[in-house]
Motif scaffolding. Structure first.
Motif, mmCIF file in Angstrom:
data_model
loop_
_atom_site.group_PDB
_atom_site.id
_atom_site.type_symbol
_atom_site.label_atom_id
_atom_site.label_comp_id
_atom_site.label_asym_id
_atom_site.label_seq_id
_atom_site.Cartn_x
_atom_site.Cartn_y
_atom_site.Cartn_z
ATOM 1 N N ALA A 25 34.228 32.148 -28.144
ATOM 2 C CA ALA A 25 34.183 32.256 -29.599
ATOM 3 C C ALA A 25 33.756 30.893 -30.146
ATOM 4 O O ALA A 25 34.341 29.863 -29.806
ATOM 5 C CB ALA A 25 35.543 32.657 -30.151
ATOM 6 N N LEU A 26 32.705 30.912 -30.960
ATOM 7 C CA LEU A 26 32.173 29.677 -31.547
ATOM 8 C C LEU A 26 32.718 29.501 -32.952
ATOM 9 O O LEU A 26 32.512 30.355 -33.813
ATOM 10 C CB LEU A 26 30.641 29.732 -31.605
ATOM 11 N N ASN A 27 33.416 28.401 -33.182
ATOM 12 C CA ASN A 27 33.903 28.099 -34.527
ATOM 13 C C ASN A 27 32.782 27.446 -35.318
ATOM 14 O O ASN A 27 31.729 27.101 -34.766
ATOM 15 C CB ASN A 27 35.126 27.185 -34.457
ATOM 16 N N THR A 28 33.000 27.235 -36.598
ATOM 17 C CA THR A 28 31.991 26.630 -37.468
ATOM 18 C C THR A 28 31.474 25.325 -36.860
ATOM 19 O O THR A 28 32.257 24.469 -36.451
ATOM 20 C CB THR A 28 32.596 26.339 -38.856
ATOM 21 N N GLY A 29 30.142 25.226 -36.763
ATOM 22 C CA GLY A 29 29.508 24.017 -36.249
ATOM 23 C C GLY A 29 29.323 23.978 -34.742
ATOM 24 O O GLY A 29 28.597 23.125 -34.226
ATOM 25 N N GLN A 30 29.959 24.879 -34.005
ATOM 26 C CA GLN A 30 29.820 24.888 -32.553
ATOM 27 C C GLN A 30 28.553 25.621 -32.135
ATOM 28 O O GLN A 30 28.070 26.507 -32.838
ATOM 29 C CB GLN A 30 31.036 25.536 -31.893
ATOM 30 N N SER A 31 28.040 25.239 -30.935
ATOM 31 C CA SER A 31 26.805 25.826 -30.411
ATOM 32 C C SER A 31 27.007 26.364 -29.011
ATOM 33 O O SER A 31 27.928 25.967 -28.297
ATOM 34 C CB SER A 31 25.700 24.767 -30.380
ATOM 35 N N PHE A 32 26.098 27.262 -28.630
ATOM 36 C CA PHE A 32 26.028 27.821 -27.283
ATOM 37 C C PHE A 32 24.556 27.821 -26.897
ATOM 38 O O PHE A 32 23.696 28.176 -27.713
ATOM 39 C CB PHE A 32 26.583 29.251 -27.271
ATOM 40 N N SER A 33 24.250 27.403 -25.669
ATOM 41 C CA SER A 33 22.863 27.376 -25.201
ATOM 42 C C SER A 33 22.737 28.123 -23.887
ATOM 43 O O SER A 33 23.682 28.169 -23.087
ATOM 44 C CB SER A 33 22.394 25.934 -25.000
ATOM 45 N N TYR A 34 21.552 28.678 -23.685
ATOM 46 C CA TYR A 34 21.254 29.369 -22.423
ATOM 47 C C TYR A 34 19.763 29.196 -22.140
ATOM 48 O O TYR A 34 18.930 29.326 -23.043
ATOM 49 C CB TYR A 34 21.608 30.867 -22.505
ATOM 50 N N THR A 35 19.422 28.921 -20.860
ATOM 51 C CA THR A 35 18.028 28.800 -20.438
ATOM 52 C C THR A 35 17.611 30.101 -19.769
ATOM 53 O O THR A 35 18.212 30.506 -18.761
ATOM 54 C CB THR A 35 17.839 27.614 -19.471
ATOM 55 N N PHE A 36 16.576 30.759 -20.312
ATOM 56 C CA PHE A 36 16.097 32.038 -19.798
ATOM 57 C C PHE A 36 15.102 31.794 -18.664
ATOM 58 O O PHE A 36 14.104 31.092 -18.838
ATOM 59 C CB PHE A 36 15.446 32.856 -20.924
ATOM 60 N N THR A 37 15.374 32.375 -17.489
ATOM 61 C CA THR A 37 14.534 32.168 -16.301
ATOM 62 C C THR A 37 13.783 33.420 -15.862
ATOM 63 O O THR A 37 12.937 33.340 -14.979
ATOM 64 C CB THR A 37 15.401 31.676 -15.124
ATOM 65 N N THR A 38 14.096 34.564 -16.471
ATOM 66 C CA THR A 38 13.474 35.824 -16.076
ATOM 67 C C THR A 38 12.892 36.522 -17.302
ATOM 68 O O THR A 38 13.580 36.650 -18.320
ATOM 69 C CB THR A 38 14.521 36.755 -15.414
#
Length: 178
Positions: free
Chosen positions: A143-156
């Motif tokens: 769960a991302l609170n205000t201002g938080q980030s999530f990243s993912y690198t797509f390989t397919t």
């Protein structure tokens, strides 16, 4: 202050009588002399700039009901999105960042090349997740609170459908190309 209420009335009449007794108001149900206690009448009238109230008997007003300008911002906990030109639905945008705001992923459809790292940033006051639909894909944020980030690198290459598990009506896609 002690308030006494009538002992026997049916359904909504008892509630209405209690509310009127507490508030000290008198409401006239009709103009019949059978109601001598009805000394005040509360009328509903059109607001400024309205010639009639839409939906009232005898009303000639047509069209959608609109909110007066003074009502804008009347719900301080909710913020409405600015009137920016939205991306047409289903048209992917070439970007590597997605904003989570106004209970939506913006843009809702993006396209990236294989090897691109995409970052989602929560700009809402409520928490959100970035999760592959049916838990069948690689996206699975906390769960991302205000201002938080999530990243993912797509390989397919492929199309990745995702949602917020807290607010499942929030859905979007990432299309990955070579």
């Amino acid at each position: 202050m002690k308030t006494s209420f009538p002992r026997r009335r049916s359904g909504g009449a008892a509630v209405a009588a209690a509310l009127l007794a507490v508030s000290g108001l008198t409401l006239a149900a009709c103009s019949s002399p059978a109601h001598p206690a009805a000394s005040a009448t509360i009328a509903i009238t059109p607001g400024s700039g309205q010639s009639s109230l839409a939906g009232m008997p005898g009303s000639t007003a047509t069209g959608p009901v609109t909110q007066p300008p003074s009502a804008a911002g009347s719900m301080p906990a909710m913020s409405m999105p600015a009137s920016a030109a939205p991306t047409p639905a289903g048209v992917p945008v070439a970007t590597d960042s997605v904003a989570i705001k106004n209970f939506a992923f913006a843009p809702a459809a993006i396209t990236v090349k294989v090897g691109t790292r995409v970052t989602w940033t929560n700009q809402d006051s409520d928490a959100h997740t970035v999760t592959s639909q049916n838990n069948t894909g690689p996206l699975n944020s906390q769960a991302l609170n205000t201002g938080q980030s999530f990243s993912y690198t797509f390989t397919t290459p492929g199309t990745y459908h995702y949602l917020c598990t807290i607010h499942p009506f929030m859905t979007a896609t990432v299309t990955v190309t070579r």
